[in-house]
Design a protein around this motif. Structure first.
Motif, short mmCIF file in Angstrom:
data_model
loop_
_atom_site.label_atom_id
_atom_site.label_comp_id
_atom_site.label_asym_id
_atom_site.label_seq_id
_atom_site.Cartn_x
_atom_site.Cartn_y
_atom_site.Cartn_z
N GLY A 65 73.51 44.42 61.56
CA GLY A 65 74.45 44.32 60.55
C GLY A 65 74.13 42.95 59.65
N SER A 66 73.19 42.37 59.87
CA SER A 66 72.71 41.04 59.24
C SER A 66 72.15 41.11 57.80
CB SER A 66 71.72 40.30 60.18
OG SER A 66 70.82 40.90 60.29
N GLY A 67 72.00 42.38 57.49
CA GLY A 67 71.39 42.55 56.00
C GLY A 67 69.73 42.98 56.18
N ARG A 68 69.09 43.16 57.31
CA ARG A 68 67.79 43.46 57.54
C ARG A 68 67.12 44.64 56.74
NH1 ARG A 68 67.70 45.37 62.81
NH2 ARG A 68 69.73 45.50 62.42
N THR A 69 67.95 45.73 56.68
CA THR A 69 67.54 46.65 56.00
C THR A 69 67.66 46.60 54.22
OG1 THR A 69 68.40 48.39 57.61
CG2 THR A 69 67.97 49.48 55.31
N LEU A 70 68.58 45.96 53.96
CA LEU A 70 68.66 45.67 52.42
C LEU A 70 67.68 44.71 52.07
CD1 LEU A 70 70.24 47.32 50.66
CD2 LEU A 70 72.33 45.82 50.87
N ARG A 128 73.73 36.17 56.55
CA ARG A 128 74.95 36.49 55.95
C ARG A 128 75.77 35.08 55.61
NH1 ARG A 128 77.20 42.31 56.89
NH2 ARG A 128 78.52 41.59 54.93
N PRO A 135 68.58 38.76 46.45
CA PRO A 135 69.52 39.27 45.48
C PRO A 135 70.59 39.91 46.00
CG PRO A 135 67.35 40.14 44.99
CD PRO A 135 67.17 39.45 46.29
N LEU A 192 74.01 41.97 46.14
CA LEU A 192 74.40 43.42 45.29
C LEU A 192 75.95 43.28 45.17
CD1 LEU A 192 72.05 46.15 46.51
CD2 LEU A 192 71.56 44.61 44.76
N1 LIG Z 1 71.61 41.73 49.39
C1 LIG Z 1 72.79 42.15 49.76
N2 LIG Z 1 73.70 42.08 48.77
C2 LIG Z 1 75.25 42.58 49.20
N3 LIG Z 1 75.58 42.65 50.38
C3 LIG Z 1 74.57 42.93 51.39
C4 LIG Z 1 73.27 42.39 51.26
N4 LIG Z 1 72.62 42.67 52.18
C5 LIG Z 1 73.46 43.17 53.08
N5 LIG Z 1 74.79 43.23 52.61
C6 LIG Z 1 75.91 43.70 53.26
O1 LIG Z 1 75.64 43.55 54.77
C7 LIG Z 1 75.77 45.07 55.23
C8 LIG Z 1 74.75 45.35 56.24
O2 LIG Z 1 73.39 45.30 55.75
P1 LIG Z 1 72.04 46.16 56.23
O3 LIG Z 1 72.57 47.52 56.60
O4 LIG Z 1 71.13 45.83 55.51
O5 LIG Z 1 72.16 45.24 57.67
P2 LIG Z 1 71.27 45.82 58.89
O6 LIG Z 1 70.84 44.35 59.54
O7 LIG Z 1 70.15 46.50 58.50
O8 LIG Z 1 72.20 46.57 59.87
P3 LIG Z 1 72.09 47.60 60.96
O9 LIG Z 1 71.92 46.68 62.30
O10 LIG Z 1 73.03 48.42 61.03
O11 LIG Z 1 70.64 48.18 60.67
C9 LIG Z 1 75.56 45.95 54.16
O12 LIG Z 1 76.39 47.25 54.34
C10 LIG Z 1 76.16 45.07 52.99
O13 LIG Z 1 77.79 45.32 53.06
#
Ligand SMILES: Nc1ncnc2c1ncn2[C@@H]1O[C@H](COP(=O)(O)OP(=O)(O)OP(=O)(O)O)[C@@H](O)[C@H]1O
Ligand SMILES: [Mg+2]
Length: 259
Positions: free
Chosen positions: A14-19, A135, A208, A210
């Motif tokens: 949930g740290s934001g890797r995917t986005l 984050r 960026p 969102l």
């Molecule tokens: N660039 C961004 N702008 C706004 N919110 C963000 C951004 N990146 C991440 N987030 C927030 O963090 C949450 C988790 O992001 P993300 O799914 O990219 O993380 P992850 O590390 O891939 O999680 P997972 O462990 O589930 O694979 C998103 O649902 C969103 O709420």
């Protein structure tokens, strides 16, 4: 020419890797580089429909992190660590897949899973740039600092410097507080600047951010990627990653020369 691998990783979910991986891949694609986004899966990972994969206008695929080698039980712990660290099967499969998809000169952005093996010594060595998303909350910053320390420690130990950046995710109003926390924690865990030779700000790049409406639209699989502002921000993000990565490499190599 070679494929440049951008790893987006870290040890907490949930740290934001995917986005972050998607926004960077889109930014690189907008710079007219042949670009591909790869999501790393692992045995037992939950398979989901990914709104990014279905809407992002560039090649995307999933690729499995191979199961660990089954080793004889009587090997020493050091040898086991060395063998697992040298396991480059994921990178080899990645290169093969990317070459088939975008050719041999392009950018491959990998959304790593948060398994420790995703960031083994071989993956770290073969990357062009590594981004660790951070984050805004204290535990999330703490995890990002631990992840980047581990990555830099591996590079130092093996003498394989790779530009490693913290990709900060926060609304504008939180950025100053986030940067102060990050800087403080980085300095606390690296007081002699062994891991990060310059200033913390030198290795930070803003992702960026969102707003809730864009996140909801993305989850609904609406094509947010045509928004002119988002296009501009992703382009600027990719450009900032390139500048920071170059500076980081210069710092790391100068530091290594000084040793
Ligand atoms: N660039 C961004 N702008 C706004 N919110 C963000 C951004 N990146 C991440 N987030 C927030 O963090 C949450 C988790 O992001 P993300 O799914 O990219 O993380 P992850 O590390 O891939 O999680 P997972 O462990 O589930 O694979 C998103 O649902 C969103 O709420
Ligand atoms: Mg993810």
């Amino acid at each position: 020419m070679v494929l440049r691998i951008y790893l987006v990783g870290g040890f907490n979910g949930g740290s934001g890797r995917t986005l972050t991986a998607a926004l960077l891949a889109y930014g690189l694609h907008l710079q007219a580089h042949p670009t591909m986004l790869v999501r790393q899966t692992y045995e037992g990972s939950v398979s989901t429909i990914d709104p990014i994969e279905t809407t992002l206008p560039l090649p995307c695929c999933d690729l499995m992190l191979p199961a660990p080698y089954q080793l004889p039980a009587d090997l020493t712990a050091g040898l086991v660590t060395t063998i697992h660290g040298a396991d480059a099967r994921f990178t080899m499969a990645l290169m093969e897949r990317a070459t088939a998809e975008i050719g041999s000169d392009g950018d491959v952005v990998v959304d790593l899973c948060c398994h420790e093996r995703a960031l083994n010594a071989a993956a770290i060595r073969d990357a062009a740039v590594i981004l660790v998303p951070a984050r805004a909350s204290v535990p999330e910053i703490d995890w990002a600092v631990r992840s980047i320390s581990y990555i830099r420690d591996t590079q130092r130990y093996r003498n394989t410097p790779v530009a490693t950046l913290l990709a900060t995710i926060a609304p504008e109003s939180e950025r100053v507080r986030q940067m102060a926390l990050l800087g403080g924690m980085l300095r606390d865990c690296d007081p002699e600047r062994d891991l990060i030779p310059g200033e913390p700000a030198d290795i930070v790049v803003d992702v960026p951010f969102l707003d809730a409406a864009s996140l909801t639209a993305l989850l609904d699989e609406r094509p947010i990627w045509r928004d002119p502002q988002l296009i501009e921000r992703c382009r600027a993000f990719a450009a900032a990653v390139a500048v920071r990565a170059d500076r980081c490499m210069t710092m790391l190599t100068e530091d290594a020369d000084d040793l």
